[in-house]
Write a protein that holds these residues in place. Structure first.
Motif, short mmCIF file in Angstrom:
data_model
loop_
_atom_site.label_atom_id
_atom_site.label_comp_id
_atom_site.label_asym_id
_atom_site.label_seq_id
_atom_site.Cartn_x
_atom_site.Cartn_y
_atom_site.Cartn_z
N TYR A 72 0.83 -1.19 0.00
CA TYR A 72 0.00 0.00 0.00
C TYR A 72 0.87 1.25 0.00
CZ TYR A 72 -3.50 -3.37 1.48
OH TYR A 72 -4.33 -4.45 1.55
N SER A 73 0.39 2.29 -0.66
CA SER A 73 1.09 3.58 -0.62
C SER A 73 0.84 4.21 0.74
CB SER A 73 0.56 4.50 -1.73
OG SER A 73 -0.77 4.90 -1.42
N TRP A 74 1.58 5.25 1.05
CA TRP A 74 1.39 5.96 2.30
C TRP A 74 -0.02 6.55 2.37
CZ3 TRP A 74 2.09 6.11 7.04
CH2 TRP A 74 1.87 7.25 7.81
N GLU A 75 -0.50 7.08 1.27
CA GLU A 75 -1.85 7.65 1.25
C GLU A 75 -2.90 6.58 1.50
OE1 GLU A 75 -2.71 10.84 1.26
OE2 GLU A 75 -0.54 11.25 1.28
N GLU A 76 -2.76 5.41 0.89
CA GLU A 76 -3.70 4.32 1.12
C GLU A 76 -3.67 3.87 2.58
OE1 GLU A 76 -3.82 1.87 -3.08
OE2 GLU A 76 -1.98 1.77 -1.87
N THR A 77 -2.48 3.82 3.14
CA THR A 77 -2.32 3.41 4.53
C THR A 77 -2.99 4.40 5.47
OG1 THR A 77 -0.22 2.35 3.98
CG2 THR A 77 -0.64 2.80 6.30
N LYS A 78 -2.74 5.69 5.26
CA LYS A 78 -3.37 6.72 6.11
C LYS A 78 -4.89 6.64 5.99
CE LYS A 78 -1.52 10.56 4.74
NZ LYS A 78 -1.07 11.95 4.59
N LYS A 79 -5.38 6.51 4.78
CA LYS A 79 -6.83 6.44 4.56
C LYS A 79 -7.44 5.24 5.30
CE LYS A 79 -10.21 6.56 0.83
NZ LYS A 79 -10.41 6.57 -0.62
N GLY A 80 -6.76 4.11 5.25
CA GLY A 80 -7.25 2.91 5.92
C GLY A 80 -7.27 3.06 7.43
N ILE A 81 -6.29 3.77 7.97
CA ILE A 81 -6.22 3.98 9.41
C ILE A 81 -7.31 4.96 9.87
CG2 ILE A 81 -4.81 5.00 11.26
CD1 ILE A 81 -2.35 3.91 9.73
N LEU A 82 -7.52 5.99 9.08
CA LEU A 82 -8.46 7.03 9.48
C LEU A 82 -9.92 6.63 9.28
CD1 LEU A 82 -6.55 10.14 8.09
CD2 LEU A 82 -6.69 9.36 10.46
N ASN A 83 -10.17 5.62 8.48
CA ASN A 83 -11.57 5.20 8.24
C ASN A 83 -11.99 4.10 9.16
OD1 ASN A 83 -11.93 7.05 6.21
ND2 ASN A 83 -11.27 5.64 4.62
#
Length: 71
Positions: free
Chosen positions: A60-71
């Motif tokens: 996963y990209s950093w953006e995908e990772t952040k999105k997954g954590i925040l959702n």
């Protein structure tokens, strides 16, 4: 305990020692302290790394990772 002062004292002691056995012991202690990983841990990491490079695992990209954590 003043950590910086203790480090300086140890450095002075290391510089003045003439016993190779002491240096080897200290090196061994410091190398142990650098990692809590076991040989088995390193094998698992190497296996996963190889799978990643061969495209056999999802990453996963950093953006995908952040999105997954925040959702």
């Amino acid at each position: 305990m003043d950590l910086q002062l203790t480090k300086l004292e140890l450095i002075e002691m290391l510089l003045s020692t003439k016993k190779e056995s002491i240096l080897k012991k200290i090196k061994s202690i410091l190398e142990e302290d650098c990692s809590d990983l076991t040989e088995d841990d390193y094998k698992i990491i190497d296996e996963r790394r190889e799978k990643h490079f061969n495209g056999e695992s999802k990453s996963y990209s950093w953006e995908e990772t952040k999105k997954g954590i925040l959702n």
